[in-house]
Design a protein around this motif. Structure first.
Motif, PDB file in Angstrom:
ATOM      1  N   TRP A  28      44.261 -68.055 -75.787  1.00 23.05           N
ATOM      2  CA  TRP A  28      45.175 -68.094 -76.929  1.00 23.05           C
ATOM      3  C   TRP A  28      44.714 -69.128 -77.956  1.00 23.05           C
ATOM      4  CZ3 TRP A  28      47.168 -72.610 -78.463  1.00 23.05           C
ATOM      5  CH2 TRP A  28      47.336 -73.629 -77.520  1.00 23.05           C
ATOM      6  N   GLN A  49      52.450 -73.426 -76.297  1.00 22.99           N
ATOM      7  CA  GLN A  49      51.005 -73.272 -76.485  1.00 22.99           C
ATOM      8  C   GLN A  49      50.454 -74.424 -77.315  1.00 22.99           C
ATOM      9  OE1 GLN A  49      50.790 -69.245 -78.109  1.00 22.99           O
ATOM     10  NE2 GLN A  49      50.222 -68.426 -76.102  1.00 22.99           N
ATOM     11  N   GLY A  54      49.503 -72.789 -80.877  1.00 24.18           N
ATOM     12  CA  GLY A  54      49.600 -71.357 -80.700  1.00 24.18           C
ATOM     13  C   GLY A  54      50.909 -70.853 -81.298  1.00 24.18           C
TER      14      GLY A  54
END
Length: 211
Positions: free
Chosen positions: A26, A60, A55
């Motif tokens: 990611w 993330q 992210g």
């Protein structure tokens, strides 16, 4: 060129980041979509700047280092306010609470040196949609005058009347603390973030000038 937490750096060649190959998929995808990283607190040695990769999801987050030779541009949170960058987002994005709130807090904070961090700052710099209906508005202030608990509470009340939670960080260089934590006064100490990690202090105003 100085690099401080919350600054956004555009990277010339993301695949040359020190740990690109070991980053989660990611993070690699995020960098290839928008080659931007956020400066983290930490020692800046041998031409390497500690940075973070964002992210689309809140969880993330990944850490890396970028060499100064890979830096294309740097944008500070304060430049976003100086140019009122939120006025230039697409009409559909302007309807989101964070962008609506920015229009309201701008006159309230005119006397301060403030900038925009977090998901809002990232979106304003990169153009990648990051803000959602539940996003906080992260505000970074520098050279902030020492204020009392009651003054801090009054300011936060003014800022938090627009259906968006304001997270204001008082900063000095790499040091900073949450004005909300200070205003809540739930203990005798306040957590400050420093280049060497978090610390507790009884006087955050003084502590951020000495670390």
């Amino acid at each position: 060129m100085a690099f401080l937490p919350h600054d956004l750096i555009q990277v010339k060649n993301v695949e040359k980041l020190s740990n690109f190959e070991s980053l989660p998929q990611w993070a690699q995808n995020s960098l290839q979509q928008a080659p931007f990283v956020v400066v983290r607190r930490g020692q800046q040695n041998n031409g390497l700047i500690p940075v973070g990769i964002r992210g689309c999801l809140k969880q993330q987050r990944a850490a890396s280092f970028v060499g100064v030779d890979l830096i294309e541009t740097k944008t500070t949170p304060f430049e976003l306010v100086q140019t009122q960058k939120w006025l230039k987002v697409a009409a559909t994005r302007k309807e989101l609470p964070v962008f609506q709130a920015l229009r309201e807090v701008f006159p309230i904070l005119q006397e301060y040196q403030w900038g925009i961090g977090g998901s809002c700052g990232y979106e304003l710099v990169t153009g990648v949609p990051m803000v959602n209906l539940n996003s906080d508005l992260d505000i970074i202030v520098k050279n902030f005058p020492v204020i009392s608990l009651s003054e801090a509470r009054d300011l936060l009340l003014k800022l938090n009347q627009f259906k968006v939670h304001i997270d204001m960080q008082v900063t000095n260089g790499q040091n900073g603390f949450s004005l909300e934590e200070y205003a809540n006064d739930r203990s005798q100490t306040t957590l400050i973030k420093t280049v060497n990690g978090p610390e507790l202090t009884k006087n955050p105003w003084l502590a951020i000038t000495q670390k």
